[in-house]
Design a protein around this motif. Structure first.
Motif, PDB file in Angstrom:
ATOM      1  N   LEU A  98      81.329  59.778 119.206  1.00 19.49           N
ATOM      2  CA  LEU A  98      81.904  58.486 119.690  1.00 19.49           C
ATOM      3  C   LEU A  98      83.462  58.528 118.941  1.00 19.49           C
ATOM      4  CD1 LEU A  98      78.990  56.164 119.401  1.00 19.49           C
ATOM      5  CD2 LEU A  98      80.227  56.829 121.317  1.00 19.49           C
ATOM      6  N   SER A  99      83.668  59.255 117.652  1.00 17.07           N
ATOM      7  CA  SER A  99      84.771  58.895 117.077  1.00 17.07           C
ATOM      8  C   SER A  99      86.084  59.846 117.730  1.00 17.07           C
ATOM      9  CB  SER A  99      84.762  59.276 115.548  1.00 17.07           C
ATOM     10  OG  SER A  99      84.329  60.473 115.400  1.00 17.07           O
ATOM     11  N   HIS A 100      85.457  60.837 118.456  1.00 18.63           N
ATOM     12  CA  HIS A 100      86.534  61.849 119.029  1.00 18.63           C
ATOM     13  C   HIS A 100      86.849  61.811 120.468  1.00 18.63           C
ATOM     14  CE1 HIS A 100      86.102  63.484 114.893  1.00 18.63           C
ATOM     15  NE2 HIS A 100      87.207  64.195 115.178  1.00 18.63           N
ATOM     16  N   LEU A 101      85.948  60.714 121.132  1.00 18.50           N
ATOM     17  CA  LEU A 101      85.953  60.804 122.363  1.00 18.50           C
ATOM     18  C   LEU A 101      86.635  59.278 122.805  1.00 18.50           C
ATOM     19  CD1 LEU A 101      82.634  61.893 123.624  1.00 18.50           C
ATOM     20  CD2 LEU A 101      84.586  63.179 124.193  1.00 18.50           C
ATOM     21  N   GLY A 102      87.421  59.374 123.996  1.00 14.84           N
ATOM     22  CA  GLY A 102      87.855  58.109 124.257  1.00 14.84           C
ATOM     23  C   GLY A 102      88.060  57.957 125.685  1.00 14.84           C
ATOM     24  N   MET A 103      88.837  56.741 126.219  1.00 11.38           N
ATOM     25  CA  MET A 103      88.958  56.686 127.552  1.00 11.38           C
ATOM     26  C   MET A 103      89.873  58.011 128.141  1.00 11.38           C
ATOM     27  SD  MET A 103      87.675  54.197 128.661  1.00 11.38           S
ATOM     28  CE  MET A 103      88.082  53.872 130.273  1.00 11.38           C
ATOM     29  N   GLN A 104      90.660  58.602 127.350  1.00 15.14           N
ATOM     30  CA  GLN A 104      91.517  59.796 127.476  1.00 15.14           C
ATOM     31  C   GLN A 104      90.526  60.989 127.452  1.00 15.14           C
ATOM     32  OE1 GLN A 104      92.701  57.353 125.503  1.00 15.14           O
ATOM     33  NE2 GLN A 104      93.664  56.357 127.205  1.00 15.14           N
ATOM     34  N   GLY A 105      89.332  61.102 126.982  1.00 15.59           N
ATOM     35  CA  GLY A 105      88.561  62.246 126.857  1.00 15.59           C
ATOM     36  C   GLY A 105      88.471  62.566 125.248  1.00 15.59           C
ATOM     37  N   TYR A 106      88.250  63.909 125.181  1.00 12.46           N
ATOM     38  CA  TYR A 106      88.138  64.531 123.854  1.00 12.46           C
ATOM     39  C   TYR A 106      89.481  64.518 123.200  1.00 12.46           C
ATOM     40  CZ  TYR A 106      87.068  67.722 119.970  1.00 12.46           C
ATOM     41  OH  TYR A 106      87.102  68.469 118.881  1.00 12.46           O
ATOM     42  N   GLY A 107      89.558  64.426 121.559  1.00  9.87           N
ATOM     43  CA  GLY A 107      90.494  64.548 121.042  1.00  9.87           C
ATOM     44  C   GLY A 107      91.427  63.460 120.853  1.00  9.87           C
ATOM     45  N   VAL A 108      91.123  62.196 120.986  1.00 10.20           N
ATOM     46  CA  VAL A 108      91.869  61.063 120.818  1.00 10.20           C
ATOM     47  C   VAL A 108      91.999  60.706 119.605  1.00 10.20           C
ATOM     48  CG1 VAL A 108      91.343  60.222 123.374  1.00 10.20           C
ATOM     49  CG2 VAL A 108      89.949  59.577 121.234  1.00 10.20           C
ATOM     50  N   ASP A 109      93.074  59.923 119.164  1.00 13.66           N
ATOM     51  CA  ASP A 109      93.156  59.279 117.864  1.00 13.66           C
ATOM     52  C   ASP A 109      92.094  58.508 117.668  1.00 13.66           C
ATOM     53  OD1 ASP A 109      94.850  58.673 115.479  1.00 13.66           O
ATOM     54  OD2 ASP A 109      94.382  56.618 116.334  1.00 13.66           O
ATOM     55  N   GLN A 117      83.261  73.891 115.893  1.00 14.13           N
ATOM     56  CA  GLN A 117      83.385  73.641 114.377  1.00 14.13           C
ATOM     57  C   GLN A 117      83.644  72.253 113.916  1.00 14.13           C
ATOM     58  OE1 GLN A 117      86.806  76.299 113.085  1.00 14.13           O
ATOM     59  NE2 GLN A 117      86.411  77.597 114.771  1.00 14.13           N
ATOM     60  N   GLY A 118      84.285  71.411 114.677  1.00 10.28           N
ATOM     61  CA  GLY A 118      84.415  70.085 114.031  1.00 10.28           C
ATOM     62  C   GLY A 118      83.036  69.267 114.139  1.00 10.28           C
ATOM     63  N   LEU A 119      82.119  69.613 115.212  1.00 11.50           N
ATOM     64  CA  LEU A 119      81.020  69.007 115.280  1.00 11.50           C
ATOM     65  C   LEU A 119      79.914  69.329 114.268  1.00 11.50           C
ATOM     66  CD1 LEU A 119      78.689  67.135 116.901  1.00 11.50           C
ATOM     67  CD2 LEU A 119      78.361  69.179 118.362  1.00 11.50           C
ATOM     68  N   ILE A 120      80.037  70.663 114.153  1.00 14.37           N
ATOM     69  CA  ILE A 120      79.084  71.162 112.728  1.00 14.37           C
ATOM     70  C   ILE A 120      79.744  70.824 111.414  1.00 14.37           C
ATOM     71  CG2 ILE A 120      78.020  73.294 111.930  1.00 14.37           C
ATOM     72  CD1 ILE A 120      78.060  74.423 114.607  1.00 14.37           C
ATOM     73  N   VAL A 121      80.834  71.027 111.138  1.00 15.98           N
ATOM     74  CA  VAL A 121      81.530  70.915 109.814  1.00 15.98           C
ATOM     75  C   VAL A 121      81.750  69.452 109.447  1.00 15.98           C
ATOM     76  CG1 VAL A 121      83.063  71.505 107.925  1.00 15.98           C
ATOM     77  CG2 VAL A 121      82.009  73.430 109.932  1.00 15.98           C
ATOM     78  N   ASP A 122      82.528  68.883 110.308  1.00 18.54           N
ATOM     79  CA  ASP A 122      82.983  67.338 110.050  1.00 18.54           C
ATOM     80  C   ASP A 122      81.977  66.502 110.386  1.00 18.54           C
ATOM     81  OD1 ASP A 122      85.421  68.567 109.035  1.00 18.54           O
ATOM     82  OD2 ASP A 122      86.285  68.562 111.027  1.00 18.54           O
ATOM     83  N   GLY A 123      80.924  66.767 111.190  1.00 15.63           N
ATOM     84  CA  GLY A 123      79.887  66.031 111.961  1.00 15.63           C
ATOM     85  C   GLY A 123      78.595  65.903 111.121  1.00 15.63           C
ATOM     86  N   LEU A 155      70.751  63.155 111.062  1.00 11.03           N
ATOM     87  CA  LEU A 155      71.534  64.198 111.726  1.00 11.03           C
ATOM     88  C   LEU A 155      71.776  63.654 113.036  1.00 11.03           C
ATOM     89  CD1 LEU A 155      72.443  67.080 111.943  1.00 11.03           C
ATOM     90  CD2 LEU A 155      70.231  67.733 112.508  1.00 11.03           C
ATOM     91  N   ALA A 156      70.886  63.166 113.829  1.00 10.62           N
ATOM     92  CA  ALA A 156      71.328  62.707 115.091  1.00 10.62           C
ATOM     93  C   ALA A 156      72.412  61.598 115.041  1.00 10.62           C
ATOM     94  CB  ALA A 156      69.901  62.072 115.823  1.00 10.62           C
ATOM     95  N   GLY A 157      72.255  60.649 114.084  1.00 16.72           N
ATOM     96  CA  GLY A 157      73.330  59.480 113.910  1.00 16.72           C
ATOM     97  C   GLY A 157      74.637  60.202 113.873  1.00 16.72           C
ATOM     98  N   SER A 158      74.614  61.305 112.795  1.00 15.40           N
ATOM     99  CA  SER A 158      75.914  61.863 112.574  1.00 15.40           C
ATOM    100  C   SER A 158      76.501  62.376 113.750  1.00 15.40           C
ATOM    101  CB  SER A 158      75.937  62.978 111.501  1.00 15.40           C
ATOM    102  OG  SER A 158      75.065  62.285 110.293  1.00 15.40           O
ATOM    103  N   VAL A 159      75.677  63.142 114.457  1.00 17.39           N
ATOM    104  CA  VAL A 159      76.224  63.882 115.681  1.00 17.39           C
ATOM    105  C   VAL A 159      76.933  62.735 116.596  1.00 17.39           C
ATOM    106  CG1 VAL A 159      75.740  65.197 117.691  1.00 17.39           C
ATOM    107  CG2 VAL A 159      74.805  65.904 115.673  1.00 17.39           C
ATOM    108  N   ALA A 160      75.985  61.743 116.955  1.00 15.41           N
ATOM    109  CA  ALA A 160      76.521  60.597 117.758  1.00 15.41           C
ATOM    110  C   ALA A 160      78.023  59.854 117.460  1.00 15.41           C
ATOM    111  CB  ALA A 160      75.433  59.494 117.895  1.00 15.41           C
ATOM    112  N   ILE A 161      77.861  59.696 115.934  1.00 13.75           N
ATOM    113  CA  ILE A 161      79.220  58.953 115.448  1.00 13.75           C
ATOM    114  C   ILE A 161      80.082  59.952 115.663  1.00 13.75           C
ATOM    115  CG2 ILE A 161      79.965  58.232 113.104  1.00 13.75           C
ATOM    116  CD1 ILE A 161      77.012  57.569 112.357  1.00 13.75           C
ATOM    117  N   TRP A 162      79.908  61.279 115.228  1.00 13.69           N
ATOM    118  CA  TRP A 162      81.302  62.134 115.376  1.00 13.69           C
ATOM    119  C   TRP A 162      81.709  62.123 116.863  1.00 13.69           C
ATOM    120  CZ3 TRP A 162      82.867  66.515 117.868  1.00 13.69           C
ATOM    121  CH2 TRP A 162      83.842  67.107 117.337  1.00 13.69           C
TER     122      TRP A 162
END
Length: 677
Positions: free
Chosen positions: A538-549, A344-350, A529-536
């Motif tokens: 990268l903005s939700h992935l971190g060293m701790q995995g998915y869902g980081v601040d 849902q986040g990827l499609i709607v927010d990304g 579209l491809a850029g938006s997916v990649a940006i979303w």
């Protein structure tokens, strides 16, 4: 399937005829240089392929685009030719016609713009012209399609290229040239047993004329030294026998004399008026004192219409649609299907937020494209180049370089390709390198977003300043680079077609605008579209995995590396840096990135968050940086293709970033000293 080639001088209506005969659509404009490479379509009756070649005044190429015509005749000999000529400029157009007739291929002549000619009091005897040239001549009006059905039928009835009974066209060039032609043809014919004697004679004629494309072709057939000896002998004999300094001048004089005689036989211009409407309008629009102020006022009116009068209202409606029914509908559907929170986040927010954040600005882009198409189709575009010639000459270019600059307001990619029309290599290279400084439509979403938030009452003025600033920087760099050892001076000349003013056709305007908007939508559905997916991601992935601040995401980490470098120019935050880095793919992605980073449901909401992240001075510095910094990936790619060098492609990136940084630094630091925020 047979191939039919379409030839003509620049701005004689070739592309309009191509569209009518093939029911396809290629860009049309009332100015020279619209076609810079060949276009291929299928005739309406499916009988043959039609090739639309760049406009040329002669088969002796002066620029890269004109070289395409001669190369085509050698590499891809067509079954027949269409030569479209401007009836109102018949005498000048016939020079290319003579060269094509000498090629020896079955040909039909489309006598275009007969309405314009008759409006000027010029009447052509088509039957007499046809009899003298020994080919069919048909009057047409390519813009409206009048006469094109008859032309299509005539193509079907043309004799085949191998028809030995067909009467051939031949001019007598005098004893010296004819002797040289016989000698050259006798040597060339055995190397081309499948070609007709008239084709071989044409090759020999082009050799004497000094056509560089044909010279390279002939050197592959015969010894260059032997060819050189024959041409030198011809030149020596002509110099002793005539007043012409070169064989090329001699051939031109013979052809021109014959064309003048033919024109007097077939054209009645006794009723021609003393001064046309175009000349009367030009007295004002190209006035040395008032011309440029009129052009600047026209630009201001276009920006006012785009950003203040019509664009914002339509943009608000699209924003409400995407933020409301589209986003909520997608959320409801995904929940109904049991999609995960991640999906849902990827499609709607990304995807929707990223692409939608750019689509909101489509009305402004469409209006700007429409206005540019209006300028092109009216004939005013060529006048702008004439007005700017003196200024362009001062900085080391000529007025023709201004055409790619203007095209760059739409998109830098075709603008770089349009530099092929420039004859001098140095000026062509300079133009290619400077075109990316023109403010293309991809930057418009950034301008519209920031100008709407920080300069709401003066959007049109601020955006116009950015467009003019890009032009000023380009001209300043042209002056600097043209005096550097990298760009050695060459002899320069300026030749531009000044077409008659015409009332733009609504269908042509719609098609031209739609093609450009369609390109924008295609980019939204692919790169953005491809850029938006990649940006979303990268903005939700971190060293701790998915869902980081987001402040601890990979996107923040990448932006944070470069943020200190941009602090002196006013926007040293990881958010601004991340947006700029993704803008290398396409400048529209800058807005998509910000929409995702700030998680704004609407453009109004994004604007509210930006008003807290930037000051007015920082916002203007940011817009200037976006204007000037690195060309997008597609533009860099086409620079590499046109210059045949990664060195120049890399140079276009490095110098642009450097100029953008220096100018943004000056604006921000001087603004702070003066007390602006």
């Amino acid at each position: 399937m047979n191939t039919i080639a379409l030839f003509g001088n620049p701005n004689t209506g070739k592309t309009s005829l191509f569209n009518k005969l093939t029911r396809s659509y290629a860009s049309v404009g009332n100015w020279a240089g619209v076609t810079v490479e060949k276009k291929v379509g299928t005739l309406r009756d499916k009988s043959a392929l039609l090739v639309d070649l760049p406009g040329a005044y002669s088969l002796h190429p002066l620029s890269l685009d004109e070289g395409v015509t001669s190369q085509f005749l050698i590499d891809e000999p067509p079954a027949s030719l269409i030569n479209i000529v401007d009836a109102s400029q018949l005498e000048r157009n016939l020079y290319l016609t003579v060269q094509l007739l000498e090629y020896g291929c079955p040909m039909v002549i489309g006598l275009n713009m007969i309405d314009v000619a008759r409006g000027r009091g010029i009447f052509i005897d088509e039957q007499r012209l046809s009899a003298e040239l020994k080919v069919p001549v048909l009057p047409i009006i390519a813009r409206s399609g009048q006469g094109t059905d008859a032309l299509l039928q005539q193509l079907v009835d043309l004799p085949s290229k191998d028809n030995k009974t067909k009467r051939s066209f031949r001019l007598d060039y005098g004893l010296i040239v004819e002797d040289t032609l016989l000698t050259l043809a006798a040597a060339i014919q055995p190397t081309l047993p499948e070609r007709t004697p008239q084709y071989v004679r044409w090759v020999a004629l082009q050799l004497i004329e000094g056509n560089p494309v044909v010279e390279q072709y002939a050197y592959s057939l015969l010894s260059p030294d032997w060819i050189g000896q024959q041409l030198e002998s011809c030149c020596t004999r002509l110099a002793a026998d005539s007043e012409d300094s070169t064989p090329a001048e001699y051939l031109r004089r013979i052809r021109t004399q014959w064309i003048t005689h033919l024109y007097n036989l077939t054209a009645d211009h006794s009723r021609a008026g003393s001064r046309t409407l175009t000349e009367k309008v030009d007295a004002v629009l190209t006035h040395p004192l008032f011309g440029i102020p009129i052009f600047l006022f026209m630009m201001f009116a276009i920006f006012k219409l785009t950003f203040d009068w019509a664009g914002n209202l339509l943009a608000d409606q699209i924003d409400a649609l995407i933020a409301g029914p589209v986003s909520s509908g997608a959320t409801s559907l995904l929940q109904l299907l049991g999609a995960s929170t991640f999906t849902q986040g990827l499609i709607v927010d990304g995807m929707i937020a990223g692409v939608g954040g750019v689509l909101v600005f489509m009305p402004q882009i469409a209006i700007l494209f429409l206005m540019i198409s209006l300028v092109e189709d009216s004939g005013y575009m060529a006048r702008i180049t004439l007005l700017m010639d003196r200024m362009m000459e001062y900085v080391g270019l000529n007025g023709k370089a201004f055409i790619p600059f203007i095209i760059g307001f739409g998109c830098n990619v075709p603008a770089v390709m349009a530099a092929r029309t420039i004859e001098q290599r140095r000026e062509r290279l300079l133009t290619i390198l400077l075109v990316p400084l023109m403010s293309c439509s991809a930057r418009l979403p950034v301008y519209t977003l920031f100008a709407g938030v920080f300069f709401a009452r003066h959007q049109a003025i601020v955006v116009m300043i950015l467009y003019v600033l890009g032009m000023v920087v380009a001209l300043g760099l042209a002056r600097l680079l043209s005096n550097s050892p990298l760009f050695a001076r060459e002899k320069s000349f300026f030749l531009v077609e000044l077409p008659p003013y015409r009332v733009p056709q609504p269908l042509s305007l719609f098609r031209n605008t739609w093609e450009k908007v369609k390109g924008f939508l295609h980019k939204a559905g692919t790169i953005i579209l491809a850029g938006s997916v990649a940006i979303w991601l990268l903005s939700h992935l971190g060293m701790q995995g998915y869902g980081v601040d987001m402040d601890h995401s990979f996107l923040a980490a990448i932006g944070g590396v470069f943020a200190p470098l941009l602090d002196p120019i006013g926007f040293g935050t990881w958010q601004a840096v991340a947006a700029l880095l993704t803008g290398f793919m396409a400048k529209e992605v800058v807005v998509s990135t910000m929409n995702i980073i700030y998680h704004a449901p609407t453009i109004e909401g994004l604007g509210a968050q930006l008003s807290h992240a930037f000051t007015a001075l920082q916002a203007f510095s940011f817009m200037v940086f976006v204007l000037l910094y690195t060309p997008c990936l597609a533009t860099v790619s086409v620079i590499r293709k046109e210059t045949q060098s990664w060195k120049w492609a890399g140079f276009s990136i490095l110098y642009a970033v450097l100029i953008a940084y220096i100018l943004a630094l000056l604006i921000y630091q001087l603004g702070r000293l003066l007390g602006y925020t």
